[in-house]
Scaffold this motif. Structure first.
Motif, short mmCIF file in Angstrom:
data_model
loop_
_atom_site.label_atom_id
_atom_site.label_comp_id
_atom_site.label_asym_id
_atom_site.label_seq_id
_atom_site.Cartn_x
_atom_site.Cartn_y
_atom_site.Cartn_z
N ILE A 94 -44.77 20.48 -17.95
CA ILE A 94 -44.82 20.93 -19.33
C ILE A 94 -43.63 20.49 -20.17
O ILE A 94 -43.71 20.49 -21.39
N GLY A 95 -42.53 20.12 -19.51
CA GLY A 95 -41.36 19.68 -20.26
C GLY A 95 -40.98 20.66 -21.34
O GLY A 95 -41.08 21.86 -21.15
N ASP A 96 -40.57 20.15 -22.48
CA ASP A 96 -40.23 21.05 -23.59
C ASP A 96 -41.34 21.06 -24.64
O ASP A 96 -41.12 21.37 -25.79
N SER A 97 -42.57 20.74 -24.21
CA SER A 97 -43.69 20.66 -25.15
C SER A 97 -44.01 22.02 -25.79
O SER A 97 -44.53 22.07 -26.89
N LEU A 98 -43.70 23.10 -25.10
CA LEU A 98 -43.97 24.43 -25.66
C LEU A 98 -42.79 24.97 -26.45
O LEU A 98 -42.88 26.03 -27.05
N GLY A 99 -41.66 24.27 -26.40
CA GLY A 99 -40.49 24.69 -27.16
C GLY A 99 -39.62 25.71 -26.46
O GLY A 99 -38.76 26.31 -27.08
N MET A 100 -39.84 25.92 -25.18
CA MET A 100 -39.01 26.88 -24.46
C MET A 100 -37.70 26.23 -24.03
O MET A 100 -37.63 25.01 -23.85
N GLN A 101 -36.66 27.04 -23.88
CA GLN A 101 -35.36 26.54 -23.47
C GLN A 101 -35.19 26.57 -21.96
O GLN A 101 -34.57 25.67 -21.39
N TYR A 102 -35.71 27.60 -21.32
CA TYR A 102 -35.50 27.80 -19.89
C TYR A 102 -36.79 28.21 -19.21
O TYR A 102 -37.70 28.74 -19.83
N ILE A 103 -36.82 27.94 -17.89
CA ILE A 103 -37.88 28.50 -17.05
C ILE A 103 -37.20 29.26 -15.91
O ILE A 103 -36.09 28.93 -15.50
N ILE A 104 -37.89 30.27 -15.45
CA ILE A 104 -37.41 31.01 -14.29
C ILE A 104 -38.46 30.87 -13.21
O ILE A 104 -39.63 31.18 -13.41
N THR A 105 -38.01 30.34 -12.09
CA THR A 105 -38.85 30.23 -10.90
C THR A 105 -38.18 31.04 -9.80
O THR A 105 -37.02 31.43 -9.93
N GLY A 106 -38.89 31.26 -8.72
CA GLY A 106 -38.28 32.01 -7.65
C GLY A 106 -39.18 32.10 -6.44
O GLY A 106 -40.25 31.48 -6.38
N ALA A 107 -38.72 32.86 -5.47
CA ALA A 107 -39.47 33.05 -4.23
C ALA A 107 -39.15 34.42 -3.67
O ALA A 107 -38.04 34.93 -3.82
N LEU A 117 -34.97 37.27 -1.61
CA LEU A 117 -35.36 37.13 -3.01
C LEU A 117 -34.52 36.01 -3.62
O LEU A 117 -33.30 35.97 -3.43
N GLU A 118 -35.17 35.10 -4.34
CA GLU A 118 -34.47 34.00 -5.00
C GLU A 118 -34.99 33.89 -6.43
O GLU A 118 -36.19 34.05 -6.67
N ALA A 119 -34.09 33.59 -7.34
CA ALA A 119 -34.47 33.35 -8.73
C ALA A 119 -33.60 32.22 -9.27
O ALA A 119 -32.40 32.15 -8.99
N VAL A 132 -28.38 30.65 -10.30
CA VAL A 132 -29.18 30.82 -9.09
C VAL A 132 -28.76 32.14 -8.45
O VAL A 132 -27.57 32.38 -8.25
N ILE A 133 -29.73 32.98 -8.13
CA ILE A 133 -29.44 34.26 -7.49
C ILE A 133 -30.24 34.36 -6.20
O ILE A 133 -31.45 34.17 -6.20
N ASN A 134 -29.53 34.62 -5.12
CA ASN A 134 -30.15 34.83 -3.81
C ASN A 134 -29.77 36.22 -3.32
O ASN A 134 -28.59 36.58 -3.34
N THR A 135 -30.75 36.98 -2.87
CA THR A 135 -30.50 38.31 -2.35
C THR A 135 -31.25 38.47 -1.04
O THR A 135 -32.45 38.19 -0.96
N ASN A 136 -30.53 38.89 -0.02
CA ASN A 136 -31.14 39.27 1.25
C ASN A 136 -31.14 40.79 1.29
O ASN A 136 -30.10 41.42 1.09
N TYR A 137 -32.29 41.36 1.57
CA TYR A 137 -32.43 42.81 1.54
C TYR A 137 -33.15 43.29 2.80
O TYR A 137 -34.16 42.70 3.20
N SER A 138 -32.65 44.35 3.40
CA SER A 138 -33.32 45.00 4.53
C SER A 138 -33.53 46.46 4.16
O SER A 138 -32.57 47.15 3.79
N GLY A 139 -34.76 46.92 4.26
CA GLY A 139 -35.04 48.31 3.94
C GLY A 139 -36.47 48.48 3.46
O GLY A 139 -37.29 47.58 3.58
N PRO A 140 -36.75 49.65 2.87
CA PRO A 140 -38.11 49.94 2.41
C PRO A 140 -38.51 49.10 1.19
O PRO A 140 -37.66 48.56 0.49
N VAL A 141 -39.81 49.00 0.97
CA VAL A 141 -40.35 48.15 -0.10
C VAL A 141 -39.85 48.58 -1.47
O VAL A 141 -39.52 47.72 -2.30
N ASP A 142 -39.77 49.87 -1.75
CA ASP A 142 -39.33 50.30 -3.07
C ASP A 142 -37.89 49.88 -3.34
O ASP A 142 -37.51 49.62 -4.48
N GLY A 143 -37.08 49.75 -2.31
CA GLY A 143 -35.72 49.25 -2.48
C GLY A 143 -35.72 47.77 -2.83
O GLY A 143 -34.88 47.30 -3.61
N MET A 144 -36.66 47.02 -2.25
CA MET A 144 -36.79 45.59 -2.58
C MET A 144 -37.19 45.42 -4.03
O MET A 144 -36.70 44.53 -4.73
#
Length: 185
Positions: A94-107, A117-119, A132-144
């Motif tokens: 899509i490049g800058d065809s929509l006029g946005m400055q940034y995109i956020i992707t993650g996993a 978690l990565e963003a 770039v933000i990377n987070t490793n989390y161990s625990g219940p789903v609501d904490g994630m």
């Protein structure tokens, strides 16, 4: 006498206009692409991405592009949505065809009760990651989910509210990178 009051009025208006312009320039336009998943279903990842987007809106630092417009633009460029979730693919599609400055992707990757978690906040023009933000989390789903919401604040370079950080559970290891020193944020 008129010039004094007129000059003061003009200066006052200029100060208010400058302050308003400064606030507007700190807001960026962003598109969020559904996160990649591992160990989660497609429905779960869409729900978690929407949760991230909702918290991103709470920061008041981003004007978000409509998800359907971004997805249709990616498809119109000949890419499959499931295969085009990384920043380089989206920038190519899509490049800058929509006029946005940034995109956020993650996993979001799940293994038992451990999550990764990565963003990535990527500049559309340069194609380089601004944050770039990377987070490793161990625990219940609501904490994630809480960690994911906190990431939304951190990707916008803001401190999360106390009401959010007080909900933290489990064990967390976090790494924030700012590869490019210059940023519009």
């Amino acid at each position: 006498m008129f010039f004094r009051y007129g000059y003061r009025l003009l200066c006052t208006l200029f100060i208010y206009w400058s302050a308003a312009f400064a606030q507007q320039s700190s807001v960026i336009t962003v598109a969020v692409i559904d996160f990649e998943q591992e160990g989660l279903s497609e429905l779960e990842i869409q729900t978690l991405t929407q949760r991230f987007i909702s918290e991103l809106e709470s920061t008041a630092k981003a004007i978000l592009f409509d998800d359907n417009v971004v997805k249709s633009q990616i498809q119109a460029s000949g890419y499959e949505l499931n295969e085009c979730k990384k920043a380089d693919c989206v920038v190519t599609a899509i490049g800058d065809s929509l006029g946005m400055q940034y995109i956020i992707t993650g996993a979001i990757k799940k293994n038992d009760d451990r999550y990764r978690l990565e963003a990535f906040l990527t500049d559309v023009v340069t194609g380089k990651a601004e944050r770039v933000i990377n987070t490793n989390y161990s625990g219940p789903v609501d904490g994630m989910i809480t960690e994911l919401e906190i990431m939304a604040w951190e990707i916008m370079d803001q401190d999360p509210p106390e009401s959010l950080t007080s909900k933290r559970k489990g064990k967390t290891k976090k790494k924030i990178k700012r590869p490019n020193a210059k940023t519009s944020l």
